[in-house]
Design a protein around this motif. Structure first.
Motif, PDB file in Angstrom:
ATOM      1  N   LYS A   1       0.813  -1.364   0.060  1.00 16.16           N
ATOM      2  CA  LYS A   1       0.092  -0.078   0.128  1.00 16.16           C
ATOM      3  C   LYS A   1       0.797   1.254   0.141  1.00 16.16           C
ATOM      4  N   ILE A   2       0.751   2.121  -0.882  1.00 15.11           N
ATOM      5  CA  ILE A   2       1.358   3.661  -0.932  1.00 15.11           C
ATOM      6  C   ILE A   2       0.957   4.402   0.085  1.00 15.11           C
ATOM      7  N   GLU A   3       2.068   4.577   1.129  1.00 17.14           N
ATOM      8  CA  GLU A   3       1.896   5.269   2.220  1.00 17.14           C
ATOM      9  C   GLU A   3       2.212   6.927   2.046  1.00 17.14           C
ATOM     10  N   GLY A   4       2.998   7.161   0.831  1.00 22.71           N
ATOM     11  CA  GLY A   4       3.359   8.513   0.879  1.00 22.71           C
ATOM     12  C   GLY A   4       4.558   8.315  -0.555  1.00 22.71           C
ATOM     13  N   TYR A   5       5.126   9.422  -0.586  1.00 20.48           N
ATOM     14  CA  TYR A   5       6.133   9.621  -1.911  1.00 20.48           C
ATOM     15  C   TYR A   5       7.387  10.314  -1.291  1.00 20.48           C
ATOM     16  N   MET A   6       8.405   9.865  -1.782  1.00 19.15           N
ATOM     17  CA  MET A   6       9.816  10.570  -1.699  1.00 19.15           C
ATOM     18  C   MET A   6      10.079  11.082  -2.961  1.00 19.15           C
ATOM     19  N   LEU A   7      10.325  12.457  -2.766  1.00 22.50           N
ATOM     20  CA  LEU A   7      10.906  13.387  -4.051  1.00 22.50           C
ATOM     21  C   LEU A   7      12.378  13.504  -3.905  1.00 22.50           C
ATOM     22  N   VAL A   8      12.959  13.140  -4.915  1.00 22.84           N
ATOM     23  CA  VAL A   8      14.263  13.235  -5.000  1.00 22.84           C
ATOM     24  C   VAL A   8      14.700  14.031  -6.026  1.00 22.84           C
ATOM     25  N   ALA A   9      15.500  15.056  -5.875  1.00 18.22           N
ATOM     26  CA  ALA A   9      16.105  15.930  -7.182  1.00 18.22           C
ATOM     27  C   ALA A   9      17.578  16.238  -6.891  1.00 18.22           C
ATOM     28  N   THR A  10      18.206  16.567  -8.057  1.00 14.53           N
ATOM     29  CA  THR A  10      19.488  17.099  -8.176  1.00 14.53           C
ATOM     30  C   THR A  10      19.704  18.271  -9.042  1.00 14.53           C
ATOM     31  N   SER A  11      20.565  19.014  -8.883  1.00 16.20           N
ATOM     32  CA  SER A  11      20.582  20.194  -9.619  1.00 16.20           C
ATOM     33  C   SER A  11      20.829  19.850 -11.089  1.00 16.20           C
ATOM     34  N   PHE A  12      20.429  20.658 -12.000  1.00 18.80           N
ATOM     35  CA  PHE A  12      20.569  20.473 -13.363  1.00 18.80           C
ATOM     36  C   PHE A  12      21.341  21.829 -14.163  1.00 18.80           C
ATOM     37  N   GLU A  13      21.763  22.714 -12.977  1.00 14.83           N
ATOM     38  CA  GLU A  13      22.208  23.876 -13.617  1.00 14.83           C
ATOM     39  C   GLU A  13      23.676  23.786 -14.449  1.00 14.83           C
ATOM     40  N   ASP A  14      24.642  22.571 -13.737  1.00 18.46           N
ATOM     41  CA  ASP A  14      25.926  22.517 -14.423  1.00 18.46           C
ATOM     42  C   ASP A  14      25.543  21.921 -16.051  1.00 18.46           C
ATOM     43  N   SER A  15      24.851  20.978 -15.970  1.00 20.52           N
ATOM     44  CA  SER A  15      24.344  20.428 -17.076  1.00 20.52           C
ATOM     45  C   SER A  15      23.680  21.382 -18.153  1.00 20.52           C
TER      46      SER A  15
END
Length: 462
Positions: free
Chosen positions: A142-156
């Motif tokens: 059962k889905i209890e929540g969400y993990m949001l993961v991000a990384t900077s895209f400025e260099d790319s």
């Protein structure tokens, strides 16, 4: 010089435009490939980082559980690194449950419509561009929540921008360089054409024997030079023939005019007897007749090739030859036979006016140079799949050395000039020219004292 440069630049511009399109496509492909590779590598790294953190975090009945809380609180999460990772845990409604310290006062964006998708997308965090992935947290399926993961895209993004800027700057530089190089190479390539142009501009009627210098290469320019030389040769031959024709015509017309003038001068010197007047006038009329005949032949020679397409008809060669032989036999009271070994009609498409004039001139030639009691034969048939018709006589024949010249205007054998045989020397010239215009090949077989055979072979195959 101006025309040459204009042509050179025109070719260079066309080649440059074509190359510009190719380079533009190549640059676009390079940018798209690099852009795809950068995003693909960034997303792989982001997904790997998300999977590592997913093993450390779980959400049970709305309560966060960390396998190693100390790791979560390490200093790297609170510092700006080369490629910092931003993490935020939200519940099913998107309310923040926890987040990494390096987010400071910012929040990652929860997208409910992408709840079931785990692919990354580009978003904004404050004034910074990031690539973010959204991973559901499950407990007992059962889905209890969400993990949001991000990384900077400025260099790319900065890398892609620099690449785009370099390509934009290189594009005109490459095009200008290509245009200059192509302009130079085209100029080198068309240099032989300029030589041909300069040479042909210097050729006129006085030096028509000059030729364009040939190149060693058997390329299009070499073929052009050979074609021009061949054209000049034909023009020279034609001009020489015209000069000779004019000279011969002037000479031939001068003779009857001299006779006519001499006769008239004799008549006006003193009174003469009626019989002598009649004799001299008869001589003058003969000279006029000869000039009239020559002029008619000259006009006929000039009119060759002016027949219309309507003169081309499908005819039965056997019937045409038979009717022609019968008519000529009655007109000239001579024995003219028609012979063939065919029983079926021999249908060909031919210029009927040209064919009639050719046969008429050949027959006239046979009548003049054969005895009155000798027969003349016209034969028609098929040889090696091609229709033919011949005119054969038993006359004086032609010297072997003269066979190649009998179709030249005004040519007559020396022996014949001593005999009083009427003629202008234009009949066979007209035959040759008409045959060429009508795609009819003509061959001659003759032996001195044994007669001649003129064969007309038609191009149409049976």
């Amino acid at each position: 010089m101006k025309k040459r440069n204009s042509y050179r630049e025109r070719i260079a511009r066309r080649l440059t435009k074509m190359t510009a399109m190719i380079i533009l496509v190549v640059f676009a492909i390079i940018y798209l490939v690099v852009n795809y590779s950068v995003i693909e590598n960034s997303d792989k790294a982001l997904l790997a980082e998300a999977q590592d953190h997913l093993r450390e975090i779980s959400l049970v009945n709305g309560e966060l559980i960390f396998l190693n809380k100390n790791e979560w609180e390490e200093a790297e999460h609170s510092q700006i690194q080369l490629n910092p990772i931003f993490i935020e845990i939200v519940d099913l409604k998107g309310n923040t449950m926890d987040r990494s310290p390096n987010l400071r006062g910012n929040h990652l964006t929860f997208l409910p419509d992408r709840a079931s998708r785990d692919d990354a997308l580009t978003l904004e965090i404050g004034d910074e561009e990031v690539r973010q992935i959204q991973i559901p947290l499950r407990h007992e399926g059962k889905i209890e929540g969400y993990m949001l993961v991000a990384t900077s895209f400025e260099d790319s993004r900065h890398l892609l921008y620099n690449l785009l800027k370099i390509l934009v700057v290189l594009y005109p530089v490459i095009l200008i360089s290509l245009f200059l190089m192509m302009r130079f190479m085209v100029g080198k390539s068309i240099a032989p054409i300029q030589i041909i142009t300069d040479t042909t501009n210097q050729i006129n009627q006085k030096n028509l024997n000059e030729r364009v210098p040939l190149t060693e290469q058997n390329d299009e320019i070499g073929q052009l030079a050979r074609s021009i030389n061949s054209l000049l040769s034909r023009l020279e031959q034609s001009l020489n023939r015209e000069k000779q024709f004019t000279s011969d015509a002037s000479h031939e017309l001068r003779t009857p005019l001299a006779v006519l003038r001499g006769t008239l001068e004799v008549l006006i010197r003193k009174p003469r007897a009626t019989e002598e007047y009649e004799s001299k006038i008869q001589t003058a009329l003969q000279s006029i007749d000869r000039m009239s005949e020559m002029i008619e032949q000259l006009l006929a020679l000039a009119r060759v090739g002016k027949f219309s397409n309507s003169d081309y008809l499908s005819i039965d060669l056997l019937e045409f030859g038979r009717n022609f032989a019968q008519k000529m036999s009655l007109d000239y009271a001579r024995k003219i036979d028609f012979e063939t070994n065919l029983t079926l009609p021999l249908v060909i498409e031919v210029n009927t006016k040209s064919l009639h004039m050719i046969l008429n001139n050949l027959l006239q030639n046979s009548l003049k140079y054969s005895d009155h009691d000798s027969s003349i034969s016209i034969r028609a048939g098929i040889h090696q799949g091609a229709p033919f018709i011949t005119v054969e006589d038993q006359g004086v024949g032609i010297e072997e050395d003269s066979l190649d010249r009998i179709f030249d205007p005004f040519f007559r054998e020396t022996q014949l000039l001593e005999k009083p045989v009427p003629g202008t020397g234009l009949g066979l010239a007209i035959v040759k020219k008409l045959a060429l215009e009508s795609d009819i090949s003509i061959d001659v077989q003759s032996q001195k004292g044994s007669g001649s055979i003129f064969r007309l072979t038609f191009q149409e195959k049976i």
